[in-house]
Design a protein around this motif. Structure first.
Motif, mmCIF file in Angstrom:
data_model
loop_
_atom_site.group_PDB
_atom_site.id
_atom_site.type_symbol
_atom_site.label_atom_id
_atom_site.label_comp_id
_atom_site.label_asym_id
_atom_site.label_seq_id
_atom_site.Cartn_x
_atom_site.Cartn_y
_atom_site.Cartn_z
ATOM 1 N N TRP A 13 55.863 -8.198 -40.983
ATOM 2 C CA TRP A 13 54.883 -7.208 -41.413
ATOM 3 C C TRP A 13 55.599 -5.863 -41.586
ATOM 4 O O TRP A 13 56.260 -5.389 -40.668
ATOM 5 N N VAL B 173 48.571 -15.280 -42.222
ATOM 6 C CA VAL B 173 49.592 -14.245 -42.428
ATOM 7 C C VAL B 173 49.253 -13.407 -43.655
ATOM 8 O O VAL B 173 49.304 -12.175 -43.630
ATOM 9 N N CYS C 97 49.719 -7.783 -37.577
ATOM 10 C CA CYS C 97 50.416 -9.000 -37.163
ATOM 11 C C CYS C 97 49.627 -9.719 -36.079
ATOM 12 O O CYS C 97 49.372 -10.922 -36.175
ATOM 13 N N GLY D 10 50.720 -9.747 -44.085
ATOM 14 C CA GLY D 10 52.093 -10.072 -43.728
ATOM 15 C C GLY D 10 52.783 -10.843 -44.842
ATOM 16 O O GLY D 10 52.169 -11.220 -45.839
ATOM 17 N N ILE E 97 56.029 -12.372 -30.947
ATOM 18 C CA ILE E 97 55.902 -11.168 -31.770
ATOM 19 C C ILE E 97 56.755 -10.062 -31.151
ATOM 20 O O ILE E 97 56.690 -9.815 -29.944
#
Length: 723
Positions: A477, A458, A515, A463, A558
């Motif tokens: 993000w 991440v 992401c 992120g 996501i």
């Protein structure tokens, strides 16, 4: 005053820095007492050592060359006297008196192997005028077959021909004779025939003439740059060529100046370290056979004495520095120690967690030197730590430290990610059953290993970790990106609205790609974890309560959408987070991985945002522009629909791969020494899966029967029954 350094970072300019004061004291003592003296002493010693080495090297070379030339001239004179004697004796060369003269000659020249007079056609048609006088004692004493001599002549017919035509040549005979030996080819005329007098003799006496001191090394080469003599006899026996030796190249290059004697500096490459080693090399050509005697000496060895003196000067300097330090400590006791002691107490209290210690209020913040800067920095750190204690998000904490966070609630377009470990309850129960009261520590160790790898992905993809909920991870993000949506209130006729909207869309799209890049990197990181977990489990298999790390699967969801970002909570606990339908939908998407038989799902909103640039689809003619090719994404539509409140029917898309993903480049962002595991490289990138079927086979996910899939089964955690 704050200013920017060469790297663009902020630094503090102090009006009266203590370091400058200390540096002036030390520098004044060292420079005035020893600096100039040490430099001049080292310079002149090095210069004298160089001059002495040059003179000695040139003298040794000249003496060796003269001795060699005298010895070779003596050999030539003795041999020609023998041949003249043989020519005038009655009865010819085969008479008893002739043989007796040969015997006397070889008795006095025991190192002589043979004296032969040969013609160019000696080995083709034969020649009655050839003379072969062999020293049988030499061959017997050195255990050499006399046929070696003939073989040598056959191998060197070119030298024989050149000698018959008037050249004087020296050839290394050592490789065939198995000991240091040289053959001299002299032009020789008898009865009007062009012949060559070939004298073969042991070179050991010449090696003794050359000699080798502790520093200098002398050797001898012929006109073809073949090594004739060298203290290292193995090099001569190998018939080594010196054609590419730096000193030889320099000498041959200066032939146009007719330099018969010269000394030059040159560099030799060390065969082991590859470093350049400086040398002085002298050479002198002798008048016979175009032979060159060379003498070399390494400059490092010559300068060792001067360097030893420099080291002594360094030790003396160190002693002076010790005296200087004593003086500085006396000075620092009053200018530094007392305020630093108080500052250390304050730092100790902060280290213990007492951020509100009253000691900080007693520090001197008005001082203009470094102590004052540290005091003010400690006060600022106190303010930062009091705020930091209310947060758990690293990105938010950094934003607070740099004062770049907007605490007021506001709308943002972000990409939200949720992940969850499949069957974590069963895994947790397994730990409890095996480790009892120690299970908590084992579970935390396992989770820290797993989550550390995931958090790294991440962070590397820019992120921010929003929170951990048990085994679940939430990441966002774009939450810290400046995201002014005021352009949406502009009229459609305003061209600025279109420009700002396109810029905003580009940022949101970048967040979505970042992401997906980070989450697909998790697939590789998870395979690495599972491989390491298997090794860890095997290593501890023989223990009473065998420690282990479970093989795990995860699901990732996501979604991209508008959220409300801001600080939630109050009092002693606050959290900077994102809430809204987009967040809930991302969580629901993660839960849908199990019935869909996937590990990474993106929503239709995310798909629609990025498909035109990064996914080969009908909208872009199934082609991707070169500037987006590195982040190409392969997805497959899940053949089921979900009813989303306010959105209607939605489709999910399983992420198959980013075929151009560079695993090594990605993970080297946190580990410069990262190496790709070949077994795990099948997770993503050029070797990654090409279809969702391959993803399932790679991760061991069963293919679901989509006619029976219930997307709500993950939501039904409890069942209500009448009592």
């Amino acid at each position: 005053m704050a200013e920017k350094n060469q790297d663009g970072e902020k630094s503090i300019r102090v009006r009266r820095p203590i370091g400058v004061t200390l540096a002036l004291i030390i520098g004044l003592i060292v420079v005035l007492s020893l600096g100039s003296v040490s430099f001049l002493n080292s310079y002149f010693q090095s210069k004298d050592a160089r001059l002495t080495a040059e003179e000695n090297n040139l003298t040794i070379n000249s003496r060796s060359a003269s001795s060699i030339e005298e010895r070779l001239s003596s050999i030539r004179s003795n041999v020609f006297q023998l041949l003249d004697l043989q020519g005038v004796l009655s009865g010819g060369r085969n008479s008893p008196i002739s043989r007796q003269s040969q015997s006397f000659f070889f008795e006095r020249n025991m190192d002589m192997a043979s004296v032969c007079v040969l013609s160019q056609d000696s080995f083709s048609s034969g020649n009655a005028g050839d003379i072969r006088m062999m020293n049988s004692r030499f061959f017997v004493a050195n255990e050499i077959d006399e046929s070696v001599q003939e073989e040598f002549f056959r191998q060197n017919q070119d030298a024989l021909s050149r000698a018959c035509m008037g050249e004087t040549i020296a050839v290394n005979a050592s490789p065939l004779f198995g000991r240091a030996a040289i053959c001299l080819f002299f032009p020789y005329k008898e009865n009007g025939r062009d012949q060559a007098c070939c004298v073969t003799f042991s070179a050991e006496s010449l090696v003794d003439i050359l000699g080798t001191g502790s520093l200098n090394t002398s050797f001898m080469i012929n006109d073809s740059d073949e090594l004739l003599l060298h203290p290292d006899s193995e090099r001569v026996l190998r018939g080594e060529s010196m054609k590419n030796y730096p000193l030889v190249r320099e000498m041959r290059g200066s032939n146009q100046n007719n330099d018969n004697a010269r000394q030059i500096p040159y560099d030799e490459i060390d065969g082991q370290s590859g470093k350049k080693i400086p040398y002085y090399g002298a050479y002198q050509k002798i008048s016979m056979c175009d032979i060159v005697v060379m003498t070399i000496v390494p400059l490092d060895t010559v300068l060792e004495g001067a360097r030893a003196a420099a080291r002594n000067n360094f030790y003396l300097t160190a002693a002076i520095l010790c005296v200087s330090i004593i003086l500085i400590l006396f000075f620092a006791r009053f200018a530094i120690s007392r305020p630093l002691r108080r500052l250390s107490l304050a730092a100790y209290e902060i280290q213990k967690g007492n951020f509100n210690t009253p000691i900080i209020s007693r520090l001197n913040f008005a001082s203009k030197n470094e102590i004052g800067v540290l005091n003010r920095g400690t006060r600022d750190e106190q303010e930062f730590l009091n705020t930091f204690a209310k947060f758990t998000n690293q990105g938010v904490a950094k934003a607070i430290a740099t004062k770049s966070i907007d605490f007021e609630p506001h709308l943002k377009d972000c990409t939200i990610f949720f992940s969850d470990i499949r069957g974590f309850t069963k895994i947790s129960d397994g730990f409890k059953e095996r480790f009892k009261e120690e299970s908590a520590a084992e579970i935390i160790t396992f989770l820290n290993d797993y989550m550390g790898r995931m958090v790294n992905c991440v962070t590397l993809s820019r992120g921010n970790i929003d929170k951990f909920e048990g085994d679940a991870i939430m990441g966002v993000w774009g939450i810290l990106r400046e995201d002014d949506l005021s352009f949406e209130k502009l009229p459609d006729s305003n061209p600025e609205k279109k420009r700002l909207a396109e810029e905003h869309s580009r940022h949101v799209k970048e967040d979505a790609i970042n992401c997906i890049r980070g989450i697909i990197a998790m697939r590789y990181a998870l395979m690495e974890y599972n491989k390491a977990a298997e090794i860890f489990t095997k290593e501890h298999a023989g223990e009473l309560r065998a420690r282990y790390k479970p093989h795990i699967q995860i699901g990732c969801g996501i979604n991209t959408g508008r959220v409300t970002a801001g600080v939630m909570g109050g009092g002693e606990k606050m959290e900077y987070t994102a809430i809204g339908d987009a967040v809930n939908f991302a969580s629901r998407t993660e839960a849908t991985n199990k019935p869909c038989g996937t590990d990474i799902l993106i929503t239709e909103d995310t798909y629609s945002l990025i498909k035109g640039d990064y996914i080969r689809c009908e909208e872009n003619g199934r082609s991707i522009k070169p500037e987006f090719a590195a982040d190409e994404i392969v997805v497959e539509r899940i053949p089921v629909t979900i009813e989303v409140k306010g959105k209607g029917e939605q489709h999910f898309y399983g992420v198959v791969n980013m075929p151009n993903f560079d695993i090594e480049k990605f993970f080297r962002g946190s580990d410069p020494d990262f190496k790709v595991d070949p077994d795990c490289a099948r997770a993503v990138g050029p070797r990654g899966p090409k279809t969702m079927k391959e993803v399932r086979e790679l991760l061991g996910i069963p293919t679901p029967d989509f006619e029976k899939v219930n997307l709500n089964e993950e939501e039904n955690k409890t069942v209500v029954k009448p009592s």
